[in-house]
Design an enzyme around this catalytic site. Structure first.
Site, PDB file in Angstrom:
ATOM      1  N   LYS A 225       0.822  -1.222   0.000  1.00  0.00           N
ATOM      2  CA  LYS A 225       0.000   0.000   0.000  1.00  0.00           C
ATOM      3  C   LYS A 225       0.853   1.269   0.000  1.00  0.00           C
ATOM      4  CE  LYS A 225      -4.263  -1.919   1.469  1.00  0.00           C
ATOM      5  NZ  LYS A 225      -5.500  -1.850   2.151  1.00  0.00           N
TER       6      LYS A 225
ATOM      7  N   LYS B 266      -4.608 -11.034  -6.312  1.00  0.00           N
ATOM      8  CA  LYS B 266      -5.907 -11.270  -5.677  1.00  0.00           C
ATOM      9  C   LYS B 266      -6.939 -10.224  -6.107  1.00  0.00           C
ATOM     10  CE  LYS B 266      -5.828  -8.728  -1.355  1.00  0.00           C
ATOM     11  NZ  LYS B 266      -7.061  -8.333  -0.754  1.00  0.00           N
TER      12      LYS B 266
ATOM     13  N   LYS C 248     -10.741  -4.565  -4.121  1.00  0.00           N
ATOM     14  CA  LYS C 248     -11.594  -3.419  -4.460  1.00  0.00           C
ATOM     15  C   LYS C 248     -10.759  -2.198  -4.817  1.00  0.00           C
ATOM     16  CE  LYS C 248     -12.048  -2.679   0.427  1.00  0.00           C
ATOM     17  NZ  LYS C 248     -11.996  -4.014   0.959  1.00  0.00           N
TER      18      LYS C 248
HETATM   19  P1  ATP Z   1      -7.969  -3.940  -0.574  1.00  0.00           P
HETATM   20  O1  ATP Z   1      -7.375  -4.906  -1.558  1.00  0.00           O
HETATM   21  O2  ATP Z   1      -8.559  -2.748  -1.193  1.00  0.00           O
HETATM   22  O3  ATP Z   1      -7.093  -3.659   0.572  1.00  0.00           O
HETATM   23  P2  ATP Z   1      -9.653  -6.083  -0.043  1.00  0.00           P
HETATM   24  O4  ATP Z   1     -10.537  -6.169  -1.197  1.00  0.00           O
HETATM   25  O5  ATP Z   1      -8.467  -6.988   0.064  1.00  0.00           O
HETATM   26  O6  ATP Z   1      -9.199  -4.615   0.077  1.00  0.00           O
HETATM   27  P3  ATP Z   1     -10.131  -6.161   2.781  1.00  0.00           P
HETATM   28  O7  ATP Z   1     -11.076  -5.220   3.418  1.00  0.00           O
HETATM   29  O8  ATP Z   1      -8.672  -5.913   2.950  1.00  0.00           O
HETATM   30  O9  ATP Z   1     -10.499  -6.281   1.247  1.00  0.00           O
HETATM   31  O10 ATP Z   1     -10.432  -7.635   3.232  1.00  0.00           O
HETATM   32  C1  ATP Z   1     -11.539  -8.072   3.941  1.00  0.00           C
HETATM   33  C2  ATP Z   1     -11.462  -9.570   4.124  1.00  0.00           C
HETATM   34  O11 ATP Z   1     -11.649 -10.211   2.870  1.00  0.00           O
HETATM   35  C3  ATP Z   1     -10.129 -10.102   4.657  1.00  0.00           C
HETATM   36  O12 ATP Z   1     -10.337 -11.168   5.552  1.00  0.00           O
HETATM   37  C4  ATP Z   1      -9.418 -10.565   3.441  1.00  0.00           C
HETATM   38  O13 ATP Z   1      -8.465 -11.560   3.714  1.00  0.00           O
HETATM   39  C5  ATP Z   1     -10.567 -11.101   2.613  1.00  0.00           C
HETATM   40  N1  ATP Z   1     -10.235 -10.982   1.203  1.00  0.00           N
HETATM   41  C6  ATP Z   1      -9.924  -9.863   0.535  1.00  0.00           C
HETATM   42  N2  ATP Z   1      -9.680 -10.107  -0.751  1.00  0.00           N
HETATM   43  C7  ATP Z   1      -9.854 -11.436  -0.911  1.00  0.00           C
HETATM   44  C8  ATP Z   1      -9.755 -12.309  -2.031  1.00  0.00           C
HETATM   45  N3  ATP Z   1      -9.441 -11.862  -3.212  1.00  0.00           N
HETATM   46  N4  ATP Z   1     -10.006 -13.616  -1.833  1.00  0.00           N
HETATM   47  C9  ATP Z   1     -10.361 -14.075  -0.618  1.00  0.00           C
HETATM   48  N5  ATP Z   1     -10.463 -13.312   0.472  1.00  0.00           N
HETATM   49  C10 ATP Z   1     -10.214 -12.001   0.348  1.00  0.00           C
END
Ligand code: ATP
Ligand code: LTN
Length: 328
Positions: A111, A193, A196
């Site tokens: 980040k 992965k 958002k």
């Molecule tokens: P960002 O990538 O913008 O930081 P994010 O989409 O990864 O956000 P978070 O709010 O960081 O979302 O994650 C919320 C939860 O969802 C966490 O437990 C994270 O491990 C899970 N998570 C996020 N992205 C994935 C993914 N692609 N597959 C499975 N689990 C996920």
């Protein structure tokens, strides 16, 4: 067994969040477990937030968890900022952690990359607030996606360090990472992965995407130049789509491969898009209904906060005593 997880109120929840983090919590709502699920608004402000939008996103997150099957009678559902003990414990843990430990965190490195000095101290310190979130509630299990494992491990290290220095205080938590769905990959880039904060909306399937959008995104999902449907990790794009298909239908990837024998990507993608849309439609309806009844949502969050506060207060009284700041 105490089980705890949290998500940031970001406005967009994608199916990676759903299958990696929220759905496992729904499944864990069984007799004998005590579950906590909260909205980490103080983690969200580690990057700039518009106040009105943040408020909306907190309510949206709560409505979404309820729509997916979180039962507020079985799960303590609350908002992190309502429990000041989280930030209080984070401060104490700050004094036990070394800069190097935080500098090694891959999420921070990702980040902060390219931002130079323009990174908030909060973003750097983010894993400590997360450790406080976990340790405050004597958590045994933390269901998270793969990307959060390193943070939960830091919480474990800090619990052990605190216990060694001040005497037995914290339960040592363990991360629980489900095999299927732990890492849903980006539709436009199956080597990273689903996220958002990806640069393109074509990266993710949001829980609020309508039928047309779902179809458009899945049609443009990156696959390879092959023509048959097989489950093979080296065909990352297809493997990811099959994983999503399997998660929304409950069928195994083998079953799906059989169903699509002799068919090509076109049929497969249309089938997947239809299934995803039918899966999302009732969830979207519940979210919208819930958002219309704001006072009910607020009352659920109030009740959750009261229950969480009772646990957190007790733990912090012990922590303060252990470190020597309680005088009487
Ligand atoms: P960002 O990538 O913008 O930081 P994010 O989409 O990864 O956000 P978070 O709010 O960081 O979302 O994650 C919320 C939860 O969802 C966490 O437990 C994270 O491990 C899970 N998570 C996020 N992205 C994935 C993914 N692609 N597959 C499975 N689990 C996920
Ligand atoms: N860092 C996590 C959110 C999070 C969390 C927690 C997860 C904050 N506190 C405690 C589990 C337990 C994320 O970005 N997904």
């Amino acid at each position: 067994m105490r089980i705890l997880t949290a998500l940031q109120p970001s406005g967009i929840l994608h199916i990676g969040n759903l299958f990696g983090a929220i759905e496992p919590m729904v499944k864990l709502q069984i007799f004998g477990n005590e579950n906590l699920l909260f909205i980490v608004d103080y983690h969200a402000i580690t990057v700039p937030q518009d106040p009105a939008e943040l408020r909306r996103n907190i309510l949206f997150a709560a409505a979404t968890y309820l729509a997916i099957g979180i039962d507020p009678k079985k799960t303590i559902l609350f908002q992190q900022s309502r429990i000041s003990e989280h930030t209080e414990l984070a401060w104490i843990l700050n004094c036990l952690v070394h800069m190097g430990e935080l500098e090694r965190m891959t999420q921070y490195k990702d980040k902060a990359r390219g931002k130079g000095e323009a990174v908030s101290v909060g973003l750097f310190d983010y894993p400590i607030l997360m450790a406080a979130d976990i340790l405050l509630y004597d958590t045994n299990v933390v269901p998270v996606g793969e990307d959060q494992k390193q943070h939960v491990e830091l919480a474990r290290d800090l619990a052990q360090r605190f216990n060694k220095t001040f005497g037995e205080t914290f339960v040592i938590p363990r991360p629980e990472i489900r095999k299927e769905g732990a890492r849903i990959m980006g539709l436009d880039d199956p080597d990273k992965k689903m996220s958002k904060s990806a640069s393109s909306e074509k990266n993710y399937l949001s829980l609020m995407d309508d039928e047309t959008t779902v179809l458009k995104k899945i049609k443009s999902a990156v696959t390879d130049s092959g023509s048959t449907i097989t489950f093979d990790k080296t065909r990352a794009g297809l493997a990811n789509l099959l994983t999503i298909y399997s998660l929304v239908t409950g069928k195994t990837t083998d079953q799906l491969v059989n169903e699509y024998e002799g068919k090509g990507y076109g049929d497969f993608k249309i089938g997947l898009a239809g299934t995803v849309s039918s899966y999302l439609a009732p969830i979207q309806e519940k979210i919208n209904n819930s958002l219309e009844d704001e006072s009910k949502l607020l009352s659920i969050l109030d009740q959750g906060a009261a229950r969480a506060k009772a646990i957190a207060e007790k733990k912090m009284a012990d922590v303060r005593k252990k470190i020597g700041v309680t005088l009487s």
